[in-house]
Design an enzyme around this catalytic site. Structure first.
Site, mmCIF file in Angstrom:
data_model
loop_
_atom_site.group_PDB
_atom_site.id
_atom_site.type_symbol
_atom_site.label_atom_id
_atom_site.label_comp_id
_atom_site.label_asym_id
_atom_site.label_seq_id
_atom_site.Cartn_x
_atom_site.Cartn_y
_atom_site.Cartn_z
ATOM 1 N N ALA A 1 -9.315 5.656 3.770
ATOM 2 C CA ALA A 1 -9.559 7.142 4.437
ATOM 3 C C ALA A 1 -10.780 7.745 4.752
ATOM 4 C CB ALA A 1 -8.233 7.734 3.928
ATOM 5 N N LYS B 1 0.930 -1.203 -0.313
ATOM 6 C CA LYS B 1 -0.108 -0.111 0.066
ATOM 7 C C LYS B 1 0.732 1.855 -0.006
ATOM 8 C CE LYS B 1 -3.442 2.963 2.650
ATOM 9 N NZ LYS B 1 -3.966 3.094 4.166
#
Length: 268
Positions: free
Chosen positions: A194, A106
């Site tokens: 997020a 990531k």
């Protein structure tokens, strides 16, 4: 966890049944983390190498995660959280591949200290190099369409646009941009990453047609992380099922669910 199955997805050719990706930072104890992984139904868990190194070693943390992953068939997704330059992220990604034995990464390159907004130029630069180096890159990015297109040009096969700034819990602050991404990139696996603060936020992302949701704080900081992990797992399942079933379009005017005009009906 018994949840209704939905269709699988296959980031970088790896077929997964779960569309919920879970972070591992900030849990009150290793046991709560392991129980949360189990309750969530996740098949992908993320871990920040920089945070681990800053703590002076993992102190068995990775082994706990590996044990939970083995039991529940999950994969590890190391991340470059905390990196401020492309070079720093590239170096950390190589360290993660050596330490964890996975080419999945990531990618995070932060460009602003206040919002923790990703640096689009640094992210694209790092993504291009890491792709050349044999990594399967999952880039954390904003919901900007052009940036996303540049990341695809750099070799990324999955994109992870934010719903809101990291840890803010605001949910989907720009649904229009997210809908645009889904419409313009129909064949690309998209993961909202997020800003998700409640299971309803996760369901809303899935109802837009996104392939998965990644979050951490909303579970790890909950009063009961295990129950919250299960709630998010159910919400992701429900949102995907709703998308596949066909969510009704909103109407400007009222539309009777049982119209009677022009039809015979009985009066009791």
């Amino acid at each position: 966890m018994n949840q209704a199955p939905t269709s699988s997805w296959a980031p970088y050719g790896v077929e997964l049944q779960s569309r919920f990706l879970l972070g591992t930072a900030g849990y009150p104890s290793p046991q709560v983390l392991a129980d949360s992984i189990a309750a969530s139904g996740t098949q992908v868990v993320t871990v920040g190498l920089k945070r681990t190194l800053a703590a002076g070693g993992d102190n068995g943390f990775i082994e706990i995660i590996r044990a939970a992953m083995k039991e529940h068939g999950a994969r590890l997704l190391p991340n470059t959280a905390g990196c401020r330059t492309a070079r720093e992220a590239i170096t950390l990604a190589h360290m993660a591949r050596e330490l964890y034995g996975t080419h999945w990464i990531k990618l995070e390159v932060v460009g602003d200290e206040h919002t923790l907004q990703p640096d689009p130029w640094g992210t694209v630069e790092a993504a291009a190099q890491l792709t050349k180096d044999g990594f399967a890159v999952f880039p954390y990015c904003t919901d900007d369409l052009v940036t996303c297109q540049r990341l695809l040009d750099a070799g990324c096969e999955v994109l992870m646009p934010w719903g809101a700034p990291i840890g803010s819990g605001q949910g989907l602050i720009n649904p229009f941009a997210l809908r645009t991404l889904r419409a313009r990139l129909p064949g690309v696996p998209l993961v909202v990453d997020a800003g998700i603060g409640a299971p309803s936020h996760a369901a809303a992302a899935m109802e837009l047609g996104f392939d998965a949701v990644l979050l951490n704080s909303a579970v790890s900081q909950a009063v009961d992380p295990v129950r919250m992990a299960r709630a998010f797992g159910l919400a992701v399942e429900a949102g995907r099922a709703a998308y596949e079933a066909g969510v009704m379009a909103p109407q400007d005017m009222a539309v009777a669910s049982t119209p009677v005009s022009g039809h015979p009906f009985l009066i009791g």
